[in-house]
Design a protein around this motif. Structure first.
Motif, PDB file in Angstrom:
ATOM      1  N   MET A 148      27.749  29.602 -39.056  1.00 11.06           N
ATOM      2  CA  MET A 148      28.029  28.669 -40.160  1.00 11.06           C
ATOM      3  C   MET A 148      27.535  29.562 -41.397  1.00 11.06           C
ATOM      4  SD  MET A 148      27.978  25.743 -40.350  1.00 11.06           S
ATOM      5  CE  MET A 148      28.530  25.059 -41.844  1.00 11.06           C
ATOM      6  N   ARG A 149      26.872  30.667 -41.581  1.00 10.68           N
ATOM      7  CA  ARG A 149      26.852  31.465 -42.551  1.00 10.68           C
ATOM      8  C   ARG A 149      28.272  32.116 -42.811  1.00 10.68           C
ATOM      9  NH1 ARG A 149      21.883  34.776 -39.855  1.00 10.68           N
ATOM     10  NH2 ARG A 149      22.297  36.431 -41.509  1.00 10.68           N
ATOM     11  N   GLY A 150      28.919  32.415 -41.894  1.00 10.62           N
ATOM     12  CA  GLY A 150      30.201  33.323 -42.226  1.00 10.62           C
ATOM     13  C   GLY A 150      31.179  32.044 -42.551  1.00 10.62           C
ATOM     14  N   ASP A 151      30.987  30.856 -42.095  1.00 10.52           N
ATOM     15  CA  ASP A 151      31.870  29.912 -42.903  1.00 10.52           C
ATOM     16  C   ASP A 151      31.635  29.445 -44.025  1.00 10.52           C
ATOM     17  OD1 ASP A 151      34.124  28.528 -41.444  1.00 10.52           O
ATOM     18  OD2 ASP A 151      32.766  28.342 -39.762  1.00 10.52           O
ATOM     19  N   LEU A 152      30.307  29.734 -44.567  1.00 16.27           N
ATOM     20  CA  LEU A 152      30.029  29.387 -46.111  1.00 16.27           C
ATOM     21  C   LEU A 152      30.544  30.553 -46.653  1.00 16.27           C
ATOM     22  CD1 LEU A 152      26.499  28.064 -46.036  1.00 16.27           C
ATOM     23  CD2 LEU A 152      28.178  26.846 -46.702  1.00 16.27           C
ATOM     24  N   VAL A 153      30.246  31.611 -46.348  1.00 10.98           N
ATOM     25  CA  VAL A 153      30.833  33.025 -47.251  1.00 10.98           C
ATOM     26  C   VAL A 153      32.233  32.767 -47.523  1.00 10.98           C
ATOM     27  CG1 VAL A 153      31.270  35.530 -47.126  1.00 10.98           C
ATOM     28  CG2 VAL A 153      28.858  34.238 -46.496  1.00 10.98           C
ATOM     29  N   ALA A 154      32.919  32.344 -46.120  1.00 12.10           N
ATOM     30  CA  ALA A 154      34.425  32.454 -46.277  1.00 12.10           C
ATOM     31  C   ALA A 154      35.109  31.424 -47.268  1.00 12.10           C
ATOM     32  CB  ALA A 154      35.148  32.079 -44.850  1.00 12.10           C
ATOM     33  N   ALA A 155      34.237  30.286 -47.218  1.00 12.67           N
ATOM     34  CA  ALA A 155      34.684  29.093 -48.265  1.00 12.67           C
ATOM     35  C   ALA A 155      34.350  29.476 -49.597  1.00 12.67           C
ATOM     36  CB  ALA A 155      33.926  27.978 -47.944  1.00 12.67           C
ATOM     37  N   MET A 156      33.449  30.432 -49.982  1.00 12.93           N
ATOM     38  CA  MET A 156      33.032  30.807 -51.415  1.00 12.93           C
ATOM     39  C   MET A 156      33.656  32.187 -51.914  1.00 12.93           C
ATOM     40  SD  MET A 156      31.426  28.290 -52.845  1.00 12.93           S
ATOM     41  CE  MET A 156      30.848  29.181 -54.120  1.00 12.93           C
ATOM     42  N   LEU A 157      34.489  32.782 -51.003  1.00 11.46           N
ATOM     43  CA  LEU A 157      34.855  34.018 -51.611  1.00 11.46           C
ATOM     44  C   LEU A 157      35.861  33.919 -52.739  1.00 11.46           C
ATOM     45  CD1 LEU A 157      35.585  35.878 -48.112  1.00 11.46           C
ATOM     46  CD2 LEU A 157      34.166  36.697 -49.908  1.00 11.46           C
ATOM     47  N   HIS A 158      36.596  32.742 -52.642  1.00  8.14           N
ATOM     48  CA  HIS A 158      37.507  32.847 -53.964  1.00  8.14           C
ATOM     49  C   HIS A 158      36.740  32.062 -55.226  1.00  8.14           C
ATOM     50  CE1 HIS A 158      38.037  29.212 -51.531  1.00  8.14           C
ATOM     51  NE2 HIS A 158      38.483  28.585 -52.595  1.00  8.14           N
ATOM     52  N   SER A 159      35.573  32.100 -55.067  1.00 10.71           N
ATOM     53  CA  SER A 159      34.680  31.354 -56.265  1.00 10.71           C
ATOM     54  C   SER A 159      35.282  30.064 -56.703  1.00 10.71           C
ATOM     55  CB  SER A 159      34.856  32.423 -57.685  1.00 10.71           C
ATOM     56  OG  SER A 159      34.078  33.518 -57.347  1.00 10.71           O
ATOM     57  N   PRO A 160      35.418  29.077 -55.570  1.00  5.56           N
ATOM     58  CA  PRO A 160      35.955  27.837 -56.168  1.00  5.56           C
ATOM     59  C   PRO A 160      34.734  27.089 -57.019  1.00  5.56           C
ATOM     60  CG  PRO A 160      35.073  27.753 -53.939  1.00  5.56           C
ATOM     61  CD  PRO A 160      35.029  28.972 -54.437  1.00  5.56           C
TER      62      PRO A 160
ATOM     63  N   MET B  33      36.418  41.088 -57.523  1.00 11.25           N
ATOM     64  CA  MET B  33      35.922  39.680 -57.413  1.00 11.25           C
ATOM     65  C   MET B  33      35.314  39.676 -55.914  1.00 11.25           C
ATOM     66  SD  MET B  33      37.455  36.108 -58.252  1.00 11.25           S
ATOM     67  CE  MET B  33      37.422  34.799 -57.270  1.00 11.25           C
ATOM     68  N   TYR B  34      36.308  40.122 -55.099  1.00  8.91           N
ATOM     69  CA  TYR B  34      35.980  39.867 -53.386  1.00  8.91           C
ATOM     70  C   TYR B  34      34.785  40.810 -53.458  1.00  8.91           C
ATOM     71  CZ  TYR B  34      36.662  40.799 -48.548  1.00  8.91           C
ATOM     72  OH  TYR B  34      36.501  40.850 -47.183  1.00  8.91           O
ATOM     73  N   GLU B  35      34.416  41.881 -53.661  1.00  7.81           N
ATOM     74  CA  GLU B  35      33.419  42.792 -53.332  1.00  7.81           C
ATOM     75  C   GLU B  35      32.115  42.299 -54.050  1.00  7.81           C
ATOM     76  OE1 GLU B  35      33.788  45.345 -51.495  1.00  7.81           O
ATOM     77  OE2 GLU B  35      35.750  45.958 -51.521  1.00  7.81           O
ATOM     78  N   GLU B  36      32.383  41.740 -55.281  1.00 11.82           N
ATOM     79  CA  GLU B  36      31.167  41.174 -56.006  1.00 11.82           C
ATOM     80  C   GLU B  36      30.871  39.999 -55.274  1.00 11.82           C
ATOM     81  OE1 GLU B  36      29.288  42.068 -58.461  1.00 11.82           O
ATOM     82  OE2 GLU B  36      28.423  40.157 -58.899  1.00 11.82           O
ATOM     83  N   ASN B  37      31.558  39.196 -54.850  1.00  9.98           N
ATOM     84  CA  ASN B  37      31.116  37.844 -54.258  1.00  9.98           C
ATOM     85  C   ASN B  37      30.472  38.219 -52.964  1.00  9.98           C
ATOM     86  OD1 ASN B  37      31.898  36.053 -56.128  1.00  9.98           O
ATOM     87  ND2 ASN B  37      34.033  35.637 -55.185  1.00  9.98           N
ATOM     88  N   LEU B  38      31.076  39.029 -52.095  1.00  9.32           N
ATOM     89  CA  LEU B  38      30.456  39.345 -50.639  1.00  9.32           C
ATOM     90  C   LEU B  38      28.932  39.885 -51.005  1.00  9.32           C
ATOM     91  CD1 LEU B  38      31.826  39.260 -48.336  1.00  9.32           C
ATOM     92  CD2 LEU B  38      32.658  41.585 -48.189  1.00  9.32           C
ATOM     93  N   LYS B  39      28.814  40.729 -52.017  1.00 10.10           N
ATOM     94  CA  LYS B  39      27.546  41.392 -52.290  1.00 10.10           C
ATOM     95  C   LYS B  39      26.662  40.322 -52.563  1.00 10.10           C
ATOM     96  CE  LYS B  39      25.005  44.622 -54.975  1.00 10.10           C
ATOM     97  NZ  LYS B  39      24.261  43.493 -55.547  1.00 10.10           N
ATOM     98  N   VAL B  40      26.881  39.520 -53.449  1.00 10.30           N
ATOM     99  CA  VAL B  40      26.181  38.203 -53.909  1.00 10.30           C
ATOM    100  C   VAL B  40      25.708  37.540 -52.634  1.00 10.30           C
ATOM    101  CG1 VAL B  40      26.059  35.964 -55.386  1.00 10.30           C
ATOM    102  CG2 VAL B  40      26.941  38.094 -56.324  1.00 10.30           C
ATOM    103  N   MET B  41      26.522  37.198 -51.965  1.00 13.05           N
ATOM    104  CA  MET B  41      26.332  36.344 -50.653  1.00 13.05           C
ATOM    105  C   MET B  41      25.645  37.060 -49.802  1.00 13.05           C
ATOM    106  SD  MET B  41      29.379  33.512 -50.903  1.00 13.05           S
ATOM    107  CE  MET B  41      30.969  34.662 -50.767  1.00 13.05           C
ATOM    108  N   ASP B  42      25.778  38.271 -49.665  1.00 12.28           N
ATOM    109  CA  ASP B  42      25.086  39.114 -48.686  1.00 12.28           C
ATOM    110  C   ASP B  42      23.416  39.058 -49.155  1.00 12.28           C
ATOM    111  OD1 ASP B  42      24.580  41.041 -46.313  1.00 12.28           O
ATOM    112  OD2 ASP B  42      24.381  42.669 -48.077  1.00 12.28           O
ATOM    113  N   ASP B  43      23.193  39.061 -50.327  1.00 17.21           N
ATOM    114  CA  ASP B  43      21.906  39.131 -50.834  1.00 17.21           C
ATOM    115  C   ASP B  43      21.182  37.783 -50.332  1.00 17.21           C
ATOM    116  OD1 ASP B  43      22.166  41.500 -52.017  1.00 17.21           O
ATOM    117  OD2 ASP B  43      22.384  40.773 -54.032  1.00 17.21           O
ATOM    118  N   ILE B  44      21.838  36.855 -50.281  1.00 17.65           N
ATOM    119  CA  ILE B  44      21.252  35.638 -49.844  1.00 17.65           C
ATOM    120  C   ILE B  44      21.312  35.196 -48.624  1.00 17.65           C
ATOM    121  CG2 ILE B  44      21.317  32.997 -50.428  1.00 17.65           C
ATOM    122  CD1 ILE B  44      23.307  33.370 -52.651  1.00 17.65           C
ATOM    123  N   LEU B  45      22.349  35.687 -47.747  1.00 15.00           N
ATOM    124  CA  LEU B  45      22.391  35.448 -46.570  1.00 15.00           C
ATOM    125  C   LEU B  45      22.407  36.329 -45.372  1.00 15.00           C
ATOM    126  CD1 LEU B  45      25.521  32.654 -46.508  1.00 15.00           C
ATOM    127  CD2 LEU B  45      22.857  32.169 -46.070  1.00 15.00           C
ATOM    128  N   GLY B  46      22.395  37.664 -46.001  1.00 16.55           N
ATOM    129  CA  GLY B  46      22.269  38.857 -44.981  1.00 16.55           C
ATOM    130  C   GLY B  46      23.480  38.947 -44.153  1.00 16.55           C
TER     131      GLY B  46
END
Lengths: 264, 323
Positions: free
Chosen positions: B163-175, B132-145
């Motif tokens: 800020m991009r980093g903070d958003l990714v960090a907040a969404m990694l656990h798929s809240p 799930m971690y890898e998947e989320n990171l990939k999805v967010m990389d597509d949007i935010l690079g």
């Protein structure tokens, strides 16, 4: 069980982060590596000077004093590694820095201490172990299994007592809303009361430091017992440590309800 | 079921009143006067699953206090909060396991280490399964690079990158719920664009329920269907942006450019300005559409150009703040 595993996993990861951070700023660590041991070695040199002059302090000779001093510094070192954050709790309260911990699915107190290990604390361990080893040699301390166990219990208990007192003092910041920097004062007070025999202080102070603020159980009583061949003091130290820490954690929980974050 | 339910929420602070001067300071030691500040004053609202809602209001209106109570940081003086059916004070650990929070003015990233280390830290803290971690990171990389900055220490990131980093960090656990407190504050145009794109995408792909507080009206126009305006601790407006605009400013202006100075009148529009061959009509959106009006006028006279002037959203908000 699952929960304990999770907490251990998080702690271990943060140990790794602490090491990485240290490697990021190596000069900082080297600075502490030089200054911290010097501070305690000088402190011990003072004792040597006093003993050379007067023979003993309250019936404790040089070897006994080294034994006591060693325990005090080792437990100080561990309390610095695990609980030094307690000194700065006021900063966290005023600055709103508990927000982050409250947003994560772990105990707030656990995160406060165990997500930022203070590797610098290990530099205090060096003089502690040296002086303790020297003391053991002087008093012909017998390293039987029982004695090894007793020393381990005692160090654990002493570290918990120190940590618990830091937490209790820091927790007042939730109500005073002030930075309450008590680091210097605490260090001074703990040094004076744990590195020398408690019996040299006035009777009233001995009573307070035995029954009210259990500082006597950090080094004096367990060391005295160990030197006379019993580990009883060490066991009591551990019990008092666990009780102090439990009370401190409960007190912290009450304080946290008054947490106001920062800004609006 | 509504994802967020807030009922009669109140938060009061005691503010110590200090008198001036040395004499005042000594007096303050013995006599303490407190004033009760009601930062949040009886607020109620519900937010359904998958909605993006903006909280706006002037500084000190009580937006952040409300967000902090909803995320379990502050204890309300009274009132109820339910996030996914749970109370964030009584059940903090469960609530935050399914909640992401980003404070624009504060980072949760580890300042000293490379960005990726902070993501790994989240993986451990939230017990995120590796896949799930890898998947989320990939999805967010597509949007935010995010891959291009993942190896840079956080202290060396620009505000936009952080800020991009903070958003990714907040969404990694798929809240399922995400709170954003001023996520675009201080960002340049590129930065704002990236953050808004991310919010839209995450909401679309994962159906995340999002609450954001902001002072940036662009955020509202682009992201939010619904607007909650808070002022002095109370909700003064709650509804779709369009509805608010139509109610506060029901009239629009139409500027028509003719070929000469012969202009026509229209029974559903009032002429408010004439400058040579350029005429400004005011009409009510309830009575006639802009397109209808242009049609009618061009039937009666030859026109060169026509533009409808939308009301500026800041004006609307300013009127709403005044209550």
């Amino acid at each position: 069980m699952e929960r304990i595993k999770h907490y251990i996993d998080v702690s271990l990861y943060h140990v790794k982060l602490a090491v990485l951070t240290m490697l990021e700023y190596p000069a900082n660590f080297v600075g502490w590596l030089l200054s911290n041991p010097i501070q305690f070695i000088l402190g011990f040199a003072t004792i040597k000077f006093v003993v050379a002059r007067f023979g003993t302090i309250n019936g404790w000779d040089y070897g006994h004093l080294a034994f006591l001093y060693g325990i005090a510094v080792i437990s100080h070192a561990f309390s610095m590694i695990f609980f030094v954050q307690g000194w700065f709790m006021g900063e966290y309260v005023v600055g709103g820095d508990f927000d982050r911990y409250m947003l994560r699915p772990l105990s707030v107190l656990f995160q406060f201490f165990f997500t930022q290990f203070n590797i610098v604390g290990f530099t205090d361990l060096i003089p502690g172990v040296c002086v303790f080893a020297y003391g053991c040699h002087k008093v012909h301390f017998h390293w039987s299994i029982g004695n090894v166990m007793a020393v381990l219990l005692l160090i654990t208990g002493a570290t918990l007592i120190r940590g618990g007192i830091y937490i209790i003092m820091g927790t007042f910041s939730f109500w005073t809303k002030s930075r309450n920097d008590f680091a210097g004062f605490t260090q001074e007070f703990f040094d004076k009361t744990t590195m020398y025999p408690l019996s040299m202080y006035p009777r009233m102070m001995q009573i307070i430091l035995t029954y009210i603020i259990p500082i006597g159980w950090i080094s004096y009583y367990p060391a005295k017992d160990l030197l006379s061949g019993t580990g009883m003091g060490a066991v009591i130290s551990l019990v008092i440590g666990v009780v102090t820490m439990t009370l401190a954690a409960l007190f912290f929980k009450v304080g946290l309800r008054s947490y106001e974050s920062a800004g609006q | 079921m509504d994802t967020i339910v807030v009922k009669n929420l109140k938060k009061e602070y005691k503010i110590a009143q200090k008198e001036k001067g040395l004499a005042g300071a000594v007096k303050n030691l013995f006599v303490r006067k407190y004033e009760i500040l009601r930062a949040v004053d009886d607020i109620s609202f519900t937010i359904p699953k998958g909605e993006i809602t903006a909280f706006i209001g002037p500084n000190g209106a009580g937006k952040s206090t409300t967000v902090k109570m909803m995320s379990g940081i502050l204890v309300p003086t009274s009132g109820d909060i339910l996030i996914n059916g749970r109370n964030p004070q009584k059940d903090r650990v469960h609530v935050v396991q399914d909640l992401g929070v980003v404070f624009g003015q504060r980072t949760q990233l580890n300042w000293d280490l490379r960005l990726g280390e902070s993501f790994e830290m989240m993986r451990h803290i939230y017990k995120i399964p590796k896949a799930m971690y890898e998947e989320n990171l990939k999805v967010m990389d597509d949007i935010l690079g995010i891959e291009e900055i993942i190896n840079i220490p956080v202290r060396q990131l620009s505000l936009g990158q952080r800020m991009r980093g903070d958003l990714v960090a907040a969404m990694l656990h798929s809240p399922s719920v995400l709170f954003l407190d001023e996520p675009t504050i201080g960002l340049d145009v590129e930065g704002k664009y990236a953050i808004r794109k991310f919010i839209k995408e995450i909401n679309r792909v994962k159906g995340t329920t999002i609450i954001l507080t902001t002072h940036d009206l662009g955020d509202i126009e682009e992201l939010c269907k619904r607007l909650i305006i808070i002022n002095k601790g109370k909700i003064v407006e709650d509804g779709p942006l369009e509805e608010l605009v139509n109610r506060i400013a029901p009239n629009r202006n139409l500027v028509v450019e003719y070929y000469d100075e012969n202009y026509v009148e229209h029974e559903q529009a009032k002429i408010i300005n004439v400058e040579g061959n350029i005429v400004t009509y005011q009409f009510s959106k309830k009575e006639i559409t802009g397109a209808g009006l242009i049609c009618d006028i061009s039937d009666r006279a030859k026109i060169k150009d026509a533009t409808i002037k939308e009301v500026k959203i800041d004006d609307i908000i300013r009127i709403a703040y005044r209550g």
